[in-house]
Design a protein around this motif. Structure first.
Motif, PDB file in Angstrom:
ATOM      1  N   LEU A 168       0.822  -1.208   0.000  1.00 41.05           N
ATOM      2  CA  LEU A 168       0.000   0.000   0.000  1.00 41.05           C
ATOM      3  C   LEU A 168       0.854   1.255   0.000  1.00 41.05           C
ATOM      4  O   LEU A 168       0.466   2.281  -0.576  1.00 41.05           O
ATOM      5  N   SER A 171       0.363   4.175  -2.667  1.00 41.62           N
ATOM      6  CA  SER A 171       0.079   5.557  -2.259  1.00 41.62           C
ATOM      7  C   SER A 171       1.078   6.535  -2.860  1.00 41.62           C
ATOM      8  O   SER A 171       0.729   7.668  -3.186  1.00 41.62           O
ATOM      9  N   VAL A 189      -2.459   7.483  -4.861  1.00 42.12           N
ATOM     10  CA  VAL A 189      -3.278   8.254  -3.920  1.00 42.12           C
ATOM     11  C   VAL A 189      -2.456   8.578  -2.688  1.00 42.12           C
ATOM     12  O   VAL A 189      -2.408   7.808  -1.728  1.00 42.12           O
ATOM     13  N   ALA A 249      -2.854   7.669   1.391  1.00 36.90           N
ATOM     14  CA  ALA A 249      -3.361   6.329   1.679  1.00 36.90           C
ATOM     15  C   ALA A 249      -2.409   5.547   2.571  1.00 36.90           C
ATOM     16  O   ALA A 249      -2.806   4.567   3.206  1.00 36.90           O
ATOM     17  N   ASN A 250      -1.148   5.965   2.634  1.00 36.41           N
ATOM     18  CA  ASN A 250      -0.212   5.221   3.479  1.00 36.41           C
ATOM     19  C   ASN A 250      -0.433   5.458   4.971  1.00 36.41           C
ATOM     20  O   ASN A 250       0.252   4.858   5.798  1.00 36.41           O
ATOM     21  N   VAL A 274      -2.981   4.338   6.279  1.00 39.91           N
ATOM     22  CA  VAL A 274      -3.471   2.997   6.607  1.00 39.91           C
ATOM     23  C   VAL A 274      -2.287   2.085   6.909  1.00 39.91           C
ATOM     24  O   VAL A 274      -2.334   1.268   7.842  1.00 39.91           O
ATOM     25  N   LEU A 331     -10.445  10.825  -3.051  1.00 42.04           N
ATOM     26  CA  LEU A 331      -9.733   9.681  -2.490  1.00 42.04           C
ATOM     27  C   LEU A 331      -8.644  10.130  -1.517  1.00 42.04           C
ATOM     28  O   LEU A 331      -8.444   9.517  -0.466  1.00 42.04           O
ATOM     29  N   ALA A 391      -8.743   9.161   2.360  1.00 33.66           N
ATOM     30  CA  ALA A 391      -7.629   8.427   2.971  1.00 33.66           C
ATOM     31  C   ALA A 391      -7.115   9.157   4.203  1.00 33.66           C
ATOM     32  O   ALA A 391      -6.739   8.536   5.208  1.00 33.66           O
TER      33      ALA A 391
END
Length: 257
Positions: free
Chosen positions: A23, A27, A31, A34-35, A37, A242, A246
């Motif tokens: 991920l 990212s 996107v 998103a990291n 997450v 997004l 995120a």
């Protein structure tokens, strides 16, 4: 002794870290934000403070791949305005880590991320037209760059969570998709590499952590390739939604951890 045994990881825990590394790659090339997450997964599987040191080289690997992919799209005037303030934030973050425990770190970063997401949504709804990147030279733009820079440096030092803060800044400055990714790629490669001596000095990076990193970095590459494929299929409006989503998810995960 293999890496899984060294860190007392179960098969499922290692799989979670591998997914988080994948991920990271996604990212960095698709996107940004998103990291967060990945940050939450690392902090859940590993000791929270140690997880920041282990995640840092994984992030740098993703930064290198992002720079190779989007190096022609960076907006350097924006970067030069950000770096001094980021340096201040990194120093403050280092001092914060000397005394703050894991709970304080998670709560502080989570609140900041949610606040930044809320401010960005409000600003974009208030504006009839987005600002262009070259308008960061205005007085308001310089003040905004300083405030976001300090916050970005602080959050990236204490929890590797500077991505969402910088994402909010670049979105608020009106960057389009490729300019956004190219500018953030160089920004985080330079900032994350500069954090290495601070993290090592705090004992967050050592031989054991680097051994686990050597295994996890392998999973960053397919994530980056997947991101490069996906970014050309995401329109600008969806891309911005997004990124904000995120950021909100990452902030909530930190607060609820």
């Amino acid at each position: 002794m293999d890496t899984i045994t060294l860190w007392h990881l179960t098969g499922w825990e290692f799989a979670a870290l591998a997914f988080a590394a994948l991920l990271v790659g996604f990212s960095k090339t698709a996107v940004s934000g998103a990291n967060t997450v990945s940050l939450a997964i690392f902090a859940a599987v590993l000791p929270a403070r140690a997880s920041t040191g282990i995640l840092l080289p994984v992030l740098i690997a993703g930064d290198v791949l992002a720079v190779l992919t989007y190096r022609r799209h960076a907006h350097w005037p924006t970067l030069w305005r950000l770096f001094p303030a980021v340096g201040v934030g990194v120093v403050v973050g280092t001092l914060f880590l000397v005394w703050a425990d894991d709970a304080v770190v998670r709560t502080s970063i989570g609140v900041i991320l949610l606040f930044m997401a809320g401010v960005t949504v409000w600003r974009r709804r208030q504006a009839d037209t987005a600002e262009r990147p070259d308008e960061v030279a205005s007085r308001t733009g310089r003040a905004k760059a300083r405030s976001y820079g300090v916050l970005g440096g602080f959050t990236t030092m204490v929890a590797n969570a500077g991505g969402p803060v910088m994402s909010m800044y670049l979105l608020s400055a009106g960057f389009r998709k490729l300019g956004f990714l190219g500018t953030s790629a160089f920004f985080f490669l330079i900032v994350n590499v500069s954090k290495l001596p601070f993290s090592a000095g705090l004992g967050l990076i050592d031989g054991h952590s680097l051994l686990l990193d050597a295994v996890l970095v392998v999973f960053v590459v397919p994530g980056a390739l997947l991101g490069k494929w996906a970014v050309n299929r995401i329109n600008q409006r969806l891309f911005e939604r997004l990124v904000i989503a995120a950021t909100v998810v990452g902030g909530l995960q930190l607060l609820l951890a």
